[in-house]
Design an enzyme around this catalytic site. Sequence first.
Site, PDB file in Angstrom:
ATOM      1  N   ASP A 102      -3.406   1.332  -5.668  1.00 51.82           N
ATOM      2  CA  ASP A 102      -4.104   0.359  -4.818  1.00 51.82           C
ATOM      3  C   ASP A 102      -5.536   0.758  -4.477  1.00 51.82           C
ATOM      4  OD1 ASP A 102      -1.641  -1.024  -4.739  1.00 51.82           O
ATOM      5  OD2 ASP A 102      -0.982   0.288  -3.121  1.00 51.82           O
TER       6      ASP A 102
ATOM      7  N   THR B  97       4.761  -6.305  -3.281  1.00 57.58           N
ATOM      8  CA  THR B  97       5.829  -6.569  -2.309  1.00 57.58           C
ATOM      9  C   THR B  97       5.322  -7.161  -1.010  1.00 57.58           C
ATOM     10  OG1 THR B  97       5.620  -4.316  -1.483  1.00 57.58           O
ATOM     11  CG2 THR B  97       7.253  -4.672  -3.205  1.00 57.58           C
ATOM     12  N   GLY B  98       4.020  -7.220  -0.803  1.00 55.29           N
ATOM     13  CA  GLY B  98       3.467  -7.759   0.435  1.00 55.29           C
ATOM     14  C   GLY B  98       3.649  -6.821   1.628  1.00 55.29           C
TER      15      GLY B  98
ATOM     16  N   ALA C  19       3.589  -2.336 -10.452  1.00 52.82           N
ATOM     17  CA  ALA C  19       2.141  -2.393 -10.255  1.00 52.82           C
ATOM     18  C   ALA C  19       1.727  -3.809  -9.888  1.00 52.82           C
ATOM     19  CB  ALA C  19       1.435  -1.974 -11.534  1.00 52.82           C
ATOM     20  N   GLY C  20       0.640  -3.903  -9.156  1.00 52.43           N
ATOM     21  CA  GLY C  20       0.078  -5.222  -8.880  1.00 52.43           C
ATOM     22  C   GLY C  20      -1.427  -5.104  -8.918  1.00 52.43           C
ATOM     23  N   HIS C  21      -2.049  -5.778  -9.854  1.00 56.34           N
ATOM     24  CA  HIS C  21      -3.502  -5.715  -9.950  1.00 56.34           C
ATOM     25  C   HIS C  21      -4.084  -7.027  -9.467  1.00 56.34           C
ATOM     26  CE1 HIS C  21      -3.749  -2.278 -13.128  1.00 56.34           C
ATOM     27  NE2 HIS C  21      -3.186  -1.928 -12.000  1.00 56.34           N
TER      28      HIS C  21
ATOM     29  N   LYS D 116     -14.121   0.163  -1.385  1.00 55.81           N
ATOM     30  CA  LYS D 116     -13.917  -0.190   0.036  1.00 55.81           C
ATOM     31  C   LYS D 116     -14.704   0.682   1.001  1.00 55.81           C
ATOM     32  CE  LYS D 116      -9.682  -2.786  -0.321  1.00 55.81           C
ATOM     33  NZ  LYS D 116      -8.341  -3.037   0.164  1.00 55.81           N
TER      34      LYS D 116
ATOM     35  N   LYS E 161      -8.184  -0.329  -9.279  1.00 53.97           N
ATOM     36  CA  LYS E 161      -8.354  -0.150 -10.738  1.00 53.97           C
ATOM     37  C   LYS E 161      -8.664  -1.474 -11.419  1.00 53.97           C
ATOM     38  CE  LYS E 161      -4.190   1.597 -11.190  1.00 53.97           C
ATOM     39  NZ  LYS E 161      -3.826   1.894  -9.806  1.00 53.97           N
TER      40      LYS E 161
ATOM     41  N   GLN F 218      -0.178   2.629 -10.765  1.00 51.19           N
ATOM     42  CA  GLN F 218       0.096   3.543  -9.653  1.00 51.19           C
ATOM     43  C   GLN F 218      -1.041   4.570  -9.514  1.00 51.19           C
ATOM     44  OE1 GLN F 218       3.134   3.121 -11.941  1.00 51.19           O
ATOM     45  NE2 GLN F 218       3.161   1.234 -10.794  1.00 51.19           N
TER      46      GLN F 218
HETATM   47  P1  IMP Z   1       8.772   2.389  -7.872  1.00 46.62           P
HETATM   48  O1  IMP Z   1       7.632   2.693  -8.769  1.00 46.62           O
HETATM   49  O2  IMP Z   1       9.003   0.917  -7.662  1.00 46.62           O
HETATM   50  O3  IMP Z   1      10.018   3.130  -8.260  1.00 46.62           O
HETATM   51  O4  IMP Z   1       8.386   2.942  -6.407  1.00 46.62           O
HETATM   52  C1  IMP Z   1       8.205   4.322  -6.150  1.00 46.62           C
HETATM   53  C2  IMP Z   1       7.069   4.525  -5.140  1.00 46.62           C
HETATM   54  O5  IMP Z   1       5.833   4.160  -5.755  1.00 46.62           O
HETATM   55  C3  IMP Z   1       7.179   3.658  -3.879  1.00 46.62           C
HETATM   56  O6  IMP Z   1       6.634   4.389  -2.802  1.00 46.62           O
HETATM   57  C4  IMP Z   1       6.306   2.450  -4.201  1.00 46.62           C
HETATM   58  O7  IMP Z   1       5.821   1.808  -3.064  1.00 46.62           O
HETATM   59  C5  IMP Z   1       5.189   3.136  -4.977  1.00 46.62           C
HETATM   60  N1  IMP Z   1       4.515   2.247  -5.927  1.00 46.62           N
HETATM   61  C6  IMP Z   1       4.976   1.813  -7.125  1.00 46.62           C
HETATM   62  N2  IMP Z   1       4.059   1.060  -7.742  1.00 46.62           N
HETATM   63  C7  IMP Z   1       2.983   1.032  -6.938  1.00 46.62           C
HETATM   64  C8  IMP Z   1       1.683   0.443  -7.051  1.00 46.62           C
HETATM   65  O8  IMP Z   1       1.318  -0.196  -8.044  1.00 46.62           O
HETATM   66  N3  IMP Z   1       0.831   0.634  -6.003  1.00 46.62           N
HETATM   67  C9  IMP Z   1       1.176   1.365  -4.914  1.00 46.62           C
HETATM   68  N4  IMP Z   1       2.372   1.950  -4.765  1.00 46.62           N
HETATM   69  C10 IMP Z   1       3.266   1.791  -5.771  1.00 46.62           C
HETATM   70 MG    MG Z   2      -1.804  -2.126  -7.005  1.00 48.31          MG
END
Ligand code: IMP
Ligand code: MG
Length: 331
Positions: free
Chosen positions: A13, A249-250, A41-43, A279, A16, A175
């Site tokens: 976050d 996930t919001g 991931a969320g971009h 930021k 990227k 991530q």
């Molecule tokens: P998972 O990758 O869904 O198994 O989550 C493992 C950990 O990584 C958790 O703390 C998630 O919130 C965090 N996480 C996974 N993907 C992201 C992302 O793209 N951005 C920020 N945190 C992430």
């Molecule tokens: Mg993200």
Amino acid sequence: MFADIIVDLQYGDCGKGKVTHALCKRGNYTHVIRYNGGCNAGHTIFHNGHKFVTHHIPAGVFFNIKSIIGSGCVLNVSQFFKEIKELEDGGIKTEGLIYVAKNAHIITQDHLDEDGKDTAIGTTKRGNGPAYRDKYDRKGLRAKDIPELRPYLIDLYEELHIKNKDSIVLFEGAQGFGLDIDWGDYPYVTSSNCISAAACMNAVPPRNIRHIWGVAKAYETYVGAKEFQPKGEIFNKIQEVGEEYGATTGRKRQVNWMDINFLKKAIQINGVTHLVFNKMDVLTEIESWSLVENDTMKRFDSEKGFTEFILKYLVPQRLHQVHFSRHKDKI
Ligand code: IMP
Ligand code: MG
């Protein structure tokens, strides 16, 4: 063939997507490849005044560049098709641009059901961990096993070493360093390697890497089950002003000051050559500039003092470039 890598230096976050977007606009890349992770991931990308959130598909698609979900990734097939539709509905042409490495692994309904029950780690519940576990347990399904994916399959070896020897690849990580399965705060990590080295597992060897763009934020955020945010109203303020909500996930992101020692370690392990701080304006808006050095908080009374300290601290890292970017400048 050569490649640049974009890697997040904190806990994901850091922006990227924004850097990918900027580099695609000015670079002459032939391919953008996501090298790890799944739809956890969320971009968030602002393109021509529209907001897009992509989970699987790399941002090259906004610039007519071949966009590939690499062999280091895990893929949710229905999410993949949903994203293609959202892009098309938003006026982005995707035909002939989006590909999936044939050896990328698949996230199944069983993976989603299992991850859906997690409470210990605070995962995104997108089936990421179980999918990687089955990959390494040699029980996984791969993209080439899924009939609907046939038109999108690509063999990264053929694509980069046989058909297009002059490719210029941009690797987009997911991530971040603090969530890397080996270098993050285990077990509060994701299930893949997020560091720059993981890009090289997608058919591009280390000798072909050119620049490594590390992305950080002026403060840290983290989403997940561990306690991260210290006490103090200031962190809620940063969260609000920085609009720190998970793109997938919001969930509210927990906030802390930047740990400068951790950042230095991330720069060293990822081999960063170009650094972007996003930021910066958030701290300026709340008129508080602090960071943590050797577990001790350090306060500054201006953005200038804050950035000067960071730049001086990072001199030994011999970075080629350091950029500071603002939340307000959407792109
Ligand atoms: P998972 O990758 O869904 O198994 O989550 C493992 C950990 O990584 C958790 O703390 C998630 O919130 C965090 N996480 C996974 N993907 C992201 C992302 O793209 N951005 C920020 N945190 C992430
Ligand atoms: Mg993200």
